[in-house]
Design a protein around this motif. Structure first.
Motif, PDB file in Angstrom:
ATOM      1  N   ALA A 152      58.263  98.408 148.305  1.00  0.00           N
ATOM      2  CA  ALA A 152      57.328  99.342 147.672  1.00  0.00           C
ATOM      3  C   ALA A 152      58.003 100.633 147.184  1.00  0.00           C
ATOM      4  N   PRO A 153      58.783 101.347 148.036  1.00  0.00           N
ATOM      5  CA  PRO A 153      59.340 102.618 147.542  1.00  0.00           C
ATOM      6  C   PRO A 153      60.238 102.445 146.326  1.00  0.00           C
ATOM      7  N   ILE A 154      61.041 101.408 146.338  1.00  0.00           N
ATOM      8  CA  ILE A 154      61.974 101.225 145.224  1.00  0.00           C
ATOM      9  C   ILE A 154      61.227 100.736 143.970  1.00  0.00           C
ATOM     10  N   MET A 155      60.151  99.989 144.185  1.00  0.00           N
ATOM     11  CA  MET A 155      59.313  99.588 143.045  1.00  0.00           C
ATOM     12  C   MET A 155      58.662 100.835 142.437  1.00  0.00           C
ATOM     13  N   LEU A 176      63.060  97.560 138.339  1.00  0.00           N
ATOM     14  CA  LEU A 176      63.149  96.354 139.154  1.00  0.00           C
ATOM     15  C   LEU A 176      61.998  95.423 138.784  1.00  0.00           C
ATOM     16  N   ILE A 177      62.350  94.194 138.414  1.00  0.00           N
ATOM     17  CA  ILE A 177      61.309  93.184 138.162  1.00  0.00           C
ATOM     18  C   ILE A 177      61.441  92.121 139.245  1.00  0.00           C
ATOM     19  N   GLY A 214      58.521  99.831 138.812  1.00  0.00           N
ATOM     20  CA  GLY A 214      58.775  98.383 138.833  1.00  0.00           C
ATOM     21  C   GLY A 214      57.589  97.521 138.436  1.00  0.00           C
ATOM     22  N   LEU A 215      57.897  96.241 138.358  1.00  0.00           N
ATOM     23  CA  LEU A 215      56.909  95.263 137.909  1.00  0.00           C
ATOM     24  C   LEU A 215      57.053  94.034 138.788  1.00  0.00           C
TER      25      LEU A 215
END
Ligand code: GDG
Length: 480
Positions: free
Chosen positions: A41-44, A9-10, A49-50
């Motif tokens: 936050a959790p999915i990043m 995820l960006i 993620g970035l």
């Protein structure tokens, strides 16, 4: 709730989710908070993620060690796009905040159209796009946020980026008639059509966008209109336009409001203002928030309903914002004058009608005000969503608060059944709503607040995130 997992995820937004400050020679980092950052936050972390954005400083700042520290502590990476003072002045203060912000909030009179600022907006959007293009892999999920970065999708296409691009607008989208006033309407709208998913806060915003596209880009075809999205065909591509009302982390506010520190602070607040019903306003200093109108409505209520004298107080917190901009300085002066005049007119030695604080509160003090105020006045002239309305309800744990809400806040689409809706331009209407709220029976308060809390609990920020990501990942229907 688990969110379906995109590849990487960006997230791209004007500001990074952290504040960098210079103290003497050294730079420090304070990770940001807020519902969106917490929900992401959790999915990043899971997707490595970035987050790409302006760190709030120029290229001279030495941020390397702090970025490393952020990655270790938060589990995802930041990529700063440094901007020089002139970029900030023209792209951010000039075009984003003096053209798009007022225009999209239906306040044309505050717009200052300036070609150089428009050009700077274009060049800073390209800077963001170059930063993305330099690191993006073919299966990254790229999600751009908000009105500062409307052109990034188009820039990415010109740089050869082919993957699906998603965009979410946090502020309202205006009617075609208002949008047409923008001198650069065509390049802006055409650039927006390069995203694959365009998300808006409300059905009203989505309709405004689709109507604007149909009016200004006659070759665009509407393929289907469904409950949650409209599909458009433009130059052989299919674009999904949806509405996704953003929300808060309900449990975090609901639990926080019941913590011992908040309960103590709430008790202390009310003890100091004993015998009064408290009306609460929490707003950033901004001309979209309807603050002078709110003070006038409060004054009108005292004038029209003398039995309210000494029974109510307005607690208004105004968080300083854009303090160097003349429109904001004028607004601050006007509020000082109005609060002074109203307090001088009605105040008595043992009663101050308006307690007006020009500062921000820490979280405990914020939650204590939400928890203990009998009424919240959320009366913007226009607002994308307005999270204060939702936070107030989530903290009204005894179900006894009353929400007075502007019909022009995005939140009104979801909360209209439980709130008392008002037109903030109609001073008498808001004054009458204040009177009605003060005299509302306990049973009606409970019934309305239970409705509001149920709605916000069901549709929290985690659901919003899941819904947006799933919608973005669905493949468009294949053409015959
Ligand atoms: C955009 C759109 C849309 C406020 N005072 C204090 C404080 N706050 C926090 C509140 C709330 C947030 O600031 C303000 O909420 P908004 O909804 O107005 O959000 P913005 O980021 O300003 O605006 C808006 C939103 O994006 C989300 O899409 O709803 O329409 O304009 O969370 O709690 N927090 C603390 N002290 C304060 O004094 N700690």
């Amino acid at each position: 709730m688990t969110v379906s997992q995109p590849k990487r995820l960006i997230i791209v937004s004007n500001r990074l989710p952290a504040v960098f400050r210079q103290e003497g020679e050294d730079w420090t980092l304070q990770p940001g908070s807020g519902g969106l950052i917490t929900a992401l936050a959790p999915i990043m972390q899971r997707s490595q993620g970035l987050w790409i954005g302006w760190p709030g400083c120029g290229p001279q700042a030495e941020l390397g060690p702090l970025l490393k520290q952020f990655r270790e502590e938060q589990g995802y990476q930041l990529l700063p796009v440094p901007l020089c003072e002139e970029d900030v002045e023209r792209y951010y203060r000039g075009f984003a905040n003096e053209v798009l912000w007022p225009l999209f909030h239906d306040l044309l009179g505050y717009c200052r159209f300036d070609r150089q600022n428009w050009e700077a907006y274009g060049s800073v959007n390209r800077k963001f796009a170059s930063a993305i293009a330099a690191i993006a892999a073919p299966d990254d999920f790229i999600w751009v946020h908000d009105y500062q970065l409307l052109l990034v999708g188009d820039d990415l296409r010109q740089m050869g980026v082919k993957q699906r691009l998603a965009f979410f607008l946090h502020i309202p989208f205006p009617t075609p008639d208002l949008f047409r006033r923008l001198p650069w309407k065509m390049p802006l709208l055409e650039a927006m059509m390069e995203y694959d998913l365009l998300g808006f806060q409300t059905l009203g915003d989505r309709r405004n966008f689709v109507n604007t596209v149909i009016t200004l880009l006659p070759k665009v075809e509407v393929i289907t209109r469904q409950r949650h999205h409209t599909l458009l065909r433009h130059e052989g591509r299919i674009i999904k336009v949806g509405h996704f009302p953003i929300s808060i982390d309900f449990d975090e506010f609901n639990d926080g409001a019941q913590s011992p520190e908040v309960e103590d602070a709430a008790w202390y607040l009310h003890e100091n203002l004993r015998g009064r019903q408290l009306l609460l306003g929490i707003d950033r200093l901004d001309y979209t928030k309807g603050l002078p109108e709110r003070f006038l409505a409060f004054e009108r209520a005292l004038e029209k309903y003398p039995d309210l004298l000494k029974r109510i107080s307005l607690l208004q917190v105004v968080v300083p914002s854009r303090t160097l901009v003349p429109d904001y300085q004028n607004l601050k002066e006007l509020l000082d004058q109005l609060a002074g005049r109203i307090n001088a007119r009605f105040g008595q030695p043992e009663w101050t009608p308006i307690h007006y604080a020009y500062r921000s509160l820490d979280r405990t003090q914020l939650l204590a005000r939400y928890r203990t105020s009998e009424i919240a006045l959320v009366t913007p002239l226009r607002d994308g969503m307005n999270l204060v309305a939702k936070e107030y309800c989530a903290c009204s744990v005894d179900n006894n608060g009353v929400l007075i809400l502007s019909e022009f806040a995005g939140a009104a689409e979801q909360l209209g059944k439980g709130a008392l809706l008002v037109n903030p331009y109609d001073i008498d209407d808001t004054a009458d709503a204040i009177y009605r709220a003060i005299n509302m029976s306990a049973e009606e308060r409970q019934r309305r607040m239970a409705l509001l809390r149920g709605e916000i609990r069901r549709n929290d920020v985690h659901r919003w995130l899941q819904w947006f990501i799933e919608s973005a990942q669905q493949e468009p229907p294949t053409e015959e």
